[in-house]
Structure formats: C-alpha cells, structure tokens
Design an enzyme around this catalytic site. Structure first.
Site, short mmCIF file in Angstrom:
data_model
loop_
_atom_site.label_atom_id
_atom_site.label_comp_id
_atom_site.label_asym_id
_atom_site.label_seq_id
_atom_site.Cartn_x
_atom_site.Cartn_y
_atom_site.Cartn_z
CE LYS A 43 -4.36 -1.53 1.80
NZ LYS A 43 -5.41 -1.38 2.79
CE LYS A 72 -6.61 -7.63 -2.04
NZ LYS A 72 -6.44 -7.14 -0.67
CE LYS A 111 -13.53 -3.21 0.77
NZ LYS A 111 -13.16 -3.04 2.16
P1 TYM Z 1 -10.69 -5.61 4.14
O1 TYM Z 1 -11.72 -4.60 4.49
O2 TYM Z 1 -9.63 -5.25 3.15
O3 TYM Z 1 -11.39 -6.93 3.65
C1 TYM Z 1 -12.43 -7.52 4.43
C2 TYM Z 1 -12.37 -9.03 4.31
O4 TYM Z 1 -12.53 -9.42 2.95
C3 TYM Z 1 -11.44 -10.27 2.57
N1 TYM Z 1 -11.12 -9.98 1.16
C4 TYM Z 1 -11.01 -10.94 0.23
N2 TYM Z 1 -11.17 -12.26 0.29
C5 TYM Z 1 -11.00 -12.96 -0.85
N3 TYM Z 1 -10.68 -12.37 -2.04
C6 TYM Z 1 -10.51 -11.03 -2.14
N4 TYM Z 1 -10.21 -10.46 -3.31
C7 TYM Z 1 -10.68 -10.25 -0.97
N5 TYM Z 1 -10.60 -8.91 -0.71
C8 TYM Z 1 -10.87 -8.78 0.61
C9 TYM Z 1 -10.31 -9.87 3.48
O5 TYM Z 1 -9.33 -10.90 3.58
C10 TYM Z 1 -11.03 -9.63 4.78
O6 TYM Z 1 -11.27 -10.85 5.46
N6 TYM Z 1 -7.90 -5.25 8.26
C11 TYM Z 1 -9.03 -5.89 7.65
C12 TYM Z 1 -10.33 -5.62 8.36
C13 TYM Z 1 -10.25 -5.91 9.81
C14 TYM Z 1 -10.23 -7.18 10.44
C15 TYM Z 1 -10.15 -6.90 11.84
C16 TYM Z 1 -10.26 -8.48 9.97
C17 TYM Z 1 -10.19 -4.97 10.78
N7 TYM Z 1 -10.14 -5.55 12.02
C18 TYM Z 1 -10.07 -7.94 12.75
C19 TYM Z 1 -10.20 -9.52 10.92
C20 TYM Z 1 -10.11 -9.23 12.29
C21 TYM Z 1 -9.17 -5.38 6.22
O7 TYM Z 1 -8.66 -4.37 5.86
O8 TYM Z 1 -9.99 -6.15 5.46
#
Ligand code: TYM
Length: 342
Positions: free
Chosen positions: A118, A202, A205
């Site tokens: 990032k 990947k 968003k």
């Molecule tokens: P974030 O918001 O980027 O994504 C949320 C969840 O979606 C999954 N994900 C995917 N899975 C499969 N293929 C993809 N292309 C894909 N894009 C996103 C992510 O792996 C995630 O599970 N830091 C985290 C959010 C968070 C969190 C937490 C997660 C905050 N606190 C505590 C677990 C526990 C994040 O940025 O996810």
C-alpha cells in the site's frame, strides 16, 4: 492453561473504504454467515477506524459505514445471533490498540507485506496509522479474547502478528494465557478472489477500472456484462483441476463459481470440464445474479432507512462493550495503568 480454555469466539471485520466487492463477500461475509449459530459466539465489526488510515471524505465515510453494515445484514448476519457494530462506537478497540502499539516491535511492522504494497515508494508520506494498523487489528480481535478469525488470504499475516502480540504481552507481563492465540480461518475455494481483468492481482475496492471487480451493489445487467467480458484464455476448461495451474484467470472463475454454488472447484470442473467459455461464462453470470441480486436489493432497502441501521449498530455496540470493557480493565491492571474510580 491453553487457548482451548477460552470461550470459542469469532471476531472479524471489514473496512468501509469504497463499496463491498465479490471478494469481500466470498472471502469474508458469506463465511461469517456460515459460522453463525454454530459452536462460536460471533462478533463482526465495520472497521471504520481502519478506513481512515487513508483519506476518507467524512460524509462518504458515514454512508460507507452504513453500507457495509447493510451488506452484512443483507447477506444474512442476524443481529439476534451475532454482535454487529462499527469499531468507532466501541472505544475499547482504540484503547487496547495503543497498548499494543507499545507491545508490537517496529521490526514486525516492517515485515507486513500489505503495508509495503500500500505504501509503495511513498512510504515516508503515508499516515502513521497505516503503519500501525495491524496493532489495532490485533486489538479488534483480542479485546474480545476471540479465538477464531475468519479472513481472506490477504489478512493471514495480520492474524499471525496478532498471535505474536498476544504471546509477547502474556510473556512480558507474566499473564499466562490472558490473551488467546487466535487461529486464522481461511477456508473454501474463494479465499483469494482475483481481478477479472488480470488474474495475477487481487480483486479490490480500489482498482483502476470498475470492470475488474463485481461490486455488491451492481445490478444484474452489470454483473452479467462484467463476467462476460472477464479476461480468459482461448482454451476450453480442463478435465481436471491440475489443468488450471498455469491459468490464473480460468482458475479464478472456476473458484468463484464453486464458492457461489457451494461446491468444490473439483465438482465444478466435473460439471464443466471440456466446455468452452461460451457455455461457462453465461452459467457463471446467471449464478452470480441469482445469488447477488437479492443481496443488493436488500442492501438498497436497508439503506433507505439509515436510522434503523444505526439502531441495530447501537445495540451491537452496547453488547460488544459489555464484553470488551472488563477485558480492557483487566489489561490496564496487568500493565499497571492506574484508573481511579468512584
Ligand atoms: P478488508 O476490508 O480489506 O477486507 C475484508 C475481508 O474481505 C477479505 N477480502 C477478500 N477475500 C477474498 N478475495 C478477495 N479479493 C478479498 N478482498 C478482501 C479480506 O481478507 C477480509 O477478510 N484489516 C481488515 C479488516 C479488519 C479485520 C479486523 C479483519 C479490521 N479488524 C479484525 C479480521 C479481524 C481489512 O482491511 O480487510
């Protein structure tokens, strides 16, 4: 004592930065729904404090926070079975996050591949929050003593860091097993949904073109168009899964079909092996519309009544704080932070 002595509890979250994608749905939300009402308490948050590690327009952030909450609800998260809230409304996350900033080591943060991706060449100019973010994520999990963390593959390293933070805290303060060593749960055929235009990236968003992702708010025509235009190779689908090894775009579409239809990728190849894209893509588009259109319609319905979403989030916030506050108080005691009380 071992981690097994902690109550089985699931915690996971999603950032409200931009809309939800099919990757978020298949890699996370759909699996959150499946874990509900099983052997765990389930706690899910809209991770708004994580979203502001990069600039967010304030009015849009509130809207995006409600939209992610609507996505959870429309997909089947049931507020009578799970605790659902937004992170900013449970201040214990940020409070424990500070303590973890003081436990985690700079060397650990420097190894976080997501930060490197990032920040890119711009690492001097990104926010300190973006760098520290995995310590806040550890706090999200450990403020509930959560034992299981369902995530997509891209979050695995952060869950492992959470275990390192828990271990160091427990050792440094001689608080054996106070924080559990949580397990990442990364299962199923769609733990890494790829970009529809480039199978080496990947689905996210924030990609450049809207054609590379499916948004949870896309209408049926858009979903169908995006799958029909998805990049593929000229070969028909192979007769066995091995034949997808060097074909990332084909493998991605097969995995998406498998996750949406709740089958293994082998079963999908069993059904479509030898078929060309002219047959597979329309079948995939039809399946995706069948599964996603009701969710997107329900999201729209929920978004028409933001006060109702806020009411549900407030209930969730109260339930979450009832678990988090005693754990925070114990943590302050363990660390030796004085909190005079009446
Ligand atoms: P974030 O918001 O980027 O994504 C949320 C969840 O979606 C999954 N994900 C995917 N899975 C499969 N293929 C993809 N292309 C894909 N894009 C996103 C992510 O792996 C995630 O599970 N830091 C985290 C959010 C968070 C969190 C937490 C997660 C905050 N606190 C505590 C677990 C526990 C994040 O940025 O996810």
């Amino acid at each position: 004592m071992t981690a097994a002595t902690h109550t089985p509890r699931v915690l996971s979250g999603i950032k409200p930065s931009g809309g939800l994608t099919l990757g978020n749905y298949l890699g996370a939300i759909k699996r959150f729904v499946d874990m509900q009402g099983q052997d765990y308490e389930t706690i899910y948050c809209v991770a708004d404090l994580h979203a502001i590690t990069v600039w967010q327009d304030p009015a849009e952030l509130k809207n995006a926070t409600r939209e992610v909450a609507a996505g959870f609800l429309a997909s089947g998260i049931d507020p009578t079975k799970s605790i659902l809230f937004n992170q900013a409304s449970v201040p214990q996350h940020a409070e424990l996050g500070w303590i973890f900033n003081c436990v985690a080591r700079v060397g650990w943060m420097n190894r976080m591949t997501q930060f490197k991706d990032k920040a890119g060449k711009n690492s001097e100019a990104v926010s300190l929050g973006l760098y520290a973010y995995p310590a806040l994520m550890a706090a999200d999990i450990l403020i509930y003593h959560a034992t299981h963390v369902p995530v997509g593959e891209d979050q695995k390293q952060h869950v492992e860091l959470t275990r390192d933070i828990a271990t160091k805290f427990n050792n440094d303060f001689k608080a054996e097993n106070f924080f559990p060593l949580c397990e990442p749960i990364i299962e199923g055929p769609a733990t890494r949904v790829m970009n529809l235009r480039d199978g080496s990236k990947k689905m996210s968003k924030s990609g450049e073109s809207d054609m590379e992702r499916i948004n949870m708010t896309d209408d049926a025509d858009t979903i169908a168009k995006k799958f029909k235009k998805a990049k593929t190779d000229p070969e028909p689908l192979p007769e066995s899964l091995d034949g997808l090894k060097e074909r990332p775009e084909a493998r991605n579409l097969v995995n998406i079909y498998a996750a949406l239809s709740e089958q293994s990728s082998e079963a999908v190849i069993g059904e479509f092996g030898g078929e060309g894209w002219g047959k597979f893509k329309p079948a995939l588009a039809e399946l995706a519309v069948e599964k996603l259109a009701p969710i997107s319609a329900e999201m729209k319905r929920l978004m028409d009544d933001p006060a109702e979403i806020d009411r549900l989030l407030l209930n969730g916030s109260e339930a979450a704080q009832a678990i988090a506050e005693p754990i925070l108080q114990q943590t302050y005691d363990i660390v030796g932070l004085l909190r005079p009380r009446r």
